[in-house]
Structures are given as structure tokens and as C-alpha cells.
Design a protein around this motif. Sequence first.
Motif, short mmCIF file in Angstrom:
data_model
loop_
_atom_site.label_atom_id
_atom_site.label_comp_id
_atom_site.label_asym_id
_atom_site.label_seq_id
_atom_site.Cartn_x
_atom_site.Cartn_y
_atom_site.Cartn_z
N PRO A 111 60.14 -21.75 0.77
CA PRO A 111 60.48 -20.94 -0.41
C PRO A 111 59.57 -21.15 -1.62
O PRO A 111 59.42 -20.23 -2.43
N LEU A 112 58.96 -22.32 -1.75
CA LEU A 112 58.07 -22.51 -2.90
C LEU A 112 56.83 -21.64 -2.76
O LEU A 112 56.46 -20.90 -3.68
N ALA A 113 56.15 -21.72 -1.61
CA ALA A 113 54.96 -20.90 -1.40
C ALA A 113 55.29 -19.42 -1.41
O ALA A 113 54.53 -18.60 -1.93
N MET A 114 56.44 -19.05 -0.83
CA MET A 114 56.81 -17.64 -0.76
C MET A 114 57.10 -17.08 -2.15
O MET A 114 56.70 -15.96 -2.47
N ALA A 150 62.56 -21.23 -7.94
CA ALA A 150 62.70 -21.59 -6.53
C ALA A 150 63.17 -23.03 -6.36
O ALA A 150 64.02 -23.32 -5.51
N ILE A 151 62.62 -23.92 -7.17
CA ILE A 151 62.98 -25.34 -7.08
C ILE A 151 64.46 -25.56 -7.33
O ILE A 151 65.10 -26.44 -6.74
N GLU A 152 65.04 -24.74 -8.21
CA GLU A 152 66.46 -24.88 -8.51
C GLU A 152 67.33 -24.71 -7.26
O GLU A 152 68.41 -25.29 -7.15
N ASN A 153 66.84 -23.92 -6.30
CA ASN A 153 67.62 -23.64 -5.09
C ASN A 153 67.27 -24.54 -3.92
O ASN A 153 68.01 -24.58 -2.92
N GLY A 154 66.15 -25.25 -4.00
CA GLY A 154 65.76 -26.13 -2.90
C GLY A 154 64.34 -25.85 -2.47
O GLY A 154 63.83 -24.74 -2.58
N THR A 155 63.68 -26.88 -1.94
CA THR A 155 62.25 -26.78 -1.62
C THR A 155 61.97 -26.31 -0.20
O THR A 155 60.92 -25.72 0.06
N SER A 156 62.87 -26.59 0.74
CA SER A 156 62.62 -26.20 2.13
C SER A 156 63.92 -26.30 2.92
O SER A 156 64.73 -27.19 2.68
N PHE A 157 64.09 -25.38 3.88
CA PHE A 157 65.34 -25.35 4.65
C PHE A 157 65.12 -25.38 6.16
O PHE A 157 66.02 -25.73 6.91
N GLY A 158 63.94 -24.97 6.62
CA GLY A 158 63.74 -24.86 8.06
C GLY A 158 64.62 -23.80 8.68
O GLY A 158 64.93 -23.84 9.88
N ALA A 159 65.02 -22.84 7.88
CA ALA A 159 65.87 -21.72 8.32
C ALA A 159 65.38 -20.48 7.58
O ALA A 159 64.71 -20.58 6.55
N PRO A 160 65.68 -19.28 8.11
CA PRO A 160 65.18 -18.06 7.46
C PRO A 160 65.72 -17.89 6.04
O PRO A 160 66.84 -18.30 5.73
N THR A 161 64.90 -17.29 5.18
CA THR A 161 65.32 -16.97 3.82
C THR A 161 64.95 -15.53 3.51
O THR A 161 64.04 -14.95 4.12
N GLU A 162 65.63 -14.95 2.55
CA GLU A 162 65.38 -13.57 2.16
C GLU A 162 63.97 -13.38 1.62
O GLU A 162 63.34 -12.33 1.83
N ILE A 163 63.45 -14.41 0.94
CA ILE A 163 62.14 -14.29 0.31
C ILE A 163 61.04 -14.06 1.35
O ILE A 163 60.04 -13.38 1.09
N GLU A 164 61.22 -14.60 2.57
CA GLU A 164 60.24 -14.38 3.64
C GLU A 164 60.17 -12.91 4.03
O GLU A 164 59.09 -12.37 4.31
N VAL A 165 61.32 -12.26 4.07
CA VAL A 165 61.37 -10.84 4.42
C VAL A 165 60.70 -10.02 3.32
O VAL A 165 59.91 -9.09 3.61
#
Length: 428
Positions: free
Chosen positions: A304-307, A80-95
Motif C-alpha cells: 500500500p505504500l508504493a501503491m 497510507a501509513i495510518e492504515n498499515g504498511t503491508s498486508f500480504g492480501a489484496p487491497t483496493e488501491i491495487e485495483v
Amino acid sequence: MNTEKSKSLFEEAKKIIPGGVNSPVRAFKSVGGNPIFVQRGSGSKFYDVDGNEYIDYIGSWGPHLFGHNPSFIKKALLNAIENGTSFGAPTEIEVQMAKLITELVPSVEMVRMVNSGTEATMSAVRAARGFTGKEKIIKFEGCYHGHGDFFLIKAGSGALTFGVPTSPGVTKGNAADTLIADFNNIESVKKLIQANKNEIAAVIIEPVVGNMGTVRSNDSFIKELREICSNENIVLIFDEVMTGFRLAKGGAQEILGITPDLTTFGKIIGGGLPVGAYGGKKEIMEMVSPSGPVYQAGTLSGNPLAMNAGLAALNQIKNHPEIYTQLEEKGKYLEDGIKSGIKSIGKNYQLNRVGSMMTLFFTEEPVVDYNSAVKSDTKLFAKYFHEMLNQGIYFPPAQFEAMFISTEHTKEDLDKTIEVNLKALKSL
């Protein structure tokens, strides 16, 4: 046991952090002495800054179902860290996370991620109020639902009196909307509902309590509570921040056979990272913004890290349901060993256990609610705690907390704990 570096760090911390800690129970105030500062953890053990090893039975207060730093969660975090720690936008992992929670817990039709158990319980109550159009809530003495203002209320002087704040900063207005019932006492609930007819939005309860020590809901009590809430148009909220995915795949509600309207989660669903969630019936959850008018938001919600860490933990649960049989066996083995030690010294101290959660109460009366729990001898517990700690066994540093067993606790760990427990009991 040398703990000089921990002592030095605590003195330094007290100058710049209130009480020297970022969560009160860590300060050891209820047991005395100085807290241990942890450096690293692996499996069933952690190690302090002085190099001492401990068999850990708090597991970060519940999240570490698979022990400290399991490889599959560490791998998920690194990816997850490779892709970024936070975006403030929806991500697939949340779904993916939401789908898996709703799959594992049938009562949850929709779910909203937040950042802590406190956020989850506060938000669930707000959704219940918005859905019902009513304002008052019932909670149970001895159940802890985070540090939201309307949860930090203690019982009044009688069953029908308003609760009063337990903390400065909590207003009398908040207290007036919070009614306090007695755990495992359905008559106390009925009296409150009758005295506040059509004013109660929600009943919130830990179906298996961890915050006055481990106490299970009586089957008839929790069944009748469900029936009353349905009949009175009251939203029944199960606070499963601690028990969710720990006691069973479907949490305490699976064990008890009761379907709540809303459920709150935390701890395990973050794989050890800060996280929370609340969910339940679709018609209630659709009241939450932006679907409905009940506002709740969070910049880091669903990060994304927690998810990724949480999804790894929940997939492990989904793919290995046998872990709960293993945890029950470990829990029973430890329970039997500790009880044998208690019997050998001629005492009848109470040991409550549900699955991988348990508490040893220093009272000889059965512990079924707050009033019976507080009869425990806390000074005796403090002595016992330090005897265990000095022999490398880390139990919760408070009488009224649950201890947790992980999949990583070995028979060797349990045998050592049983042996040290006997020595500690004899030393009292």
C-alpha cells in the motif's frame, strides 16, 4: 566544497557494505573520488551530510518527475501509513493502480505489480516464454534490463555468435539463450532470427535507451522491429522502467507510435518508492499464475505504500498533461544552453536529448548505438563531472547514464547549470 563527513561515512560503509554502496554506480568508480552522502531533498535540489546544496539531475535515477518530496506524494504516504504498511492480501488501491495504468497506456490490457524494474523484466520474459513455448530471447548491446542472469550478457565476437556472461555467477547456459543484436541495426536482428528460426520467444528493448546514455530508437528501425516480431510470433517487450510516464503520458511507445506486446515499468509508478510492473496483451498476461501456469509471486508486491505514492504520481500526470510541454521546454532550454557552451570552446561534443532525458557524450561522432557511445572520452567526462559537482551541480556520476529534468527545475536552476557548464568545459 567541504565533504569530510561524506568521506568518513564512505570509509565506514566500505567495511560493512560491498564497495560501500548498495548499487554500484553510486560509488563514483567511473569518475573517481568519493561519493556524496545525501541527507535530504526538496524540489530540484538535495543536500548532503556536510550541508552542501546541489541542483539534482539524477532524481533518484528517474522516479522524481515532480522533484524531491512533493507534497501530494508525501500526503499520500502519510495517509497510507495510518492504515498499515503491508498486508500480504489484496487491497483496493491495487485495483485503482492497475485501472489507471491501463487507462494511461493503451497497449496494457492487464498488469501485474512487482517490487523492482529487474523483477518486472525477468517476469515479462518468463511470461513471453510461457506464451510462445520458445526459450531464446534477443536483447540489444548497451540496453540494460536489470540484473537478471539472462540480461547480464555481452555481445559475442560476431553477429551470429552466442553472447557471453558479463558477470561471474551468470552461467553459460543462461548466455546460450540470450542473443545480442546491435541497437538501431535491423539487419543484425534479421540475421539472429534467421539463424534461430522458431526458437525466439521475445525481443526486449529500451525504446529510448538510458543506460548507454540517452539514445532514441530510429523510427524506421523500431517500426520494422515491430513488424518482424508480429510476423515471427515473437513477443516484443518494451522496457519502459525508465521512460514510462517520463517522456509522455503513454511513455516512449506514445512518442514512437509503436505498440509493444508487453511493457515493463518502474520508477515513476512508485512515486519514489521501490516498485515495478509488467503488463500488456490480455492473452499473454493471462498466462501468469494464478490465471495460468507461468509462476511469479512477491510478498510485498502491490504494497500500500508504493501503491498510494504511485497512484498520487499517476493521478498528477492524468490531471496535468501540460507537464510534458513544460518538461520539453525546460529540456530544450538546457540543451541549447549546454550546446552553446560546447560551441564556444570549438568542440562538437554530442548532446542527445529526448524530452526530460539527456546525455552529454564526450565524443564528436553522433551517438546512435553502443559502439558509438563507447567512443566517448570517459576520463574527460570524469573531469567535467567533478567540475560541475564542485559548483553544486549533480550530474550522473558515469558517462553512460541519462540525466533527468523535473517539473521543479526553475529557470534559475537551468541558467546556473548552463553557466557552470561553460566554466567546466573551459577548464578542460
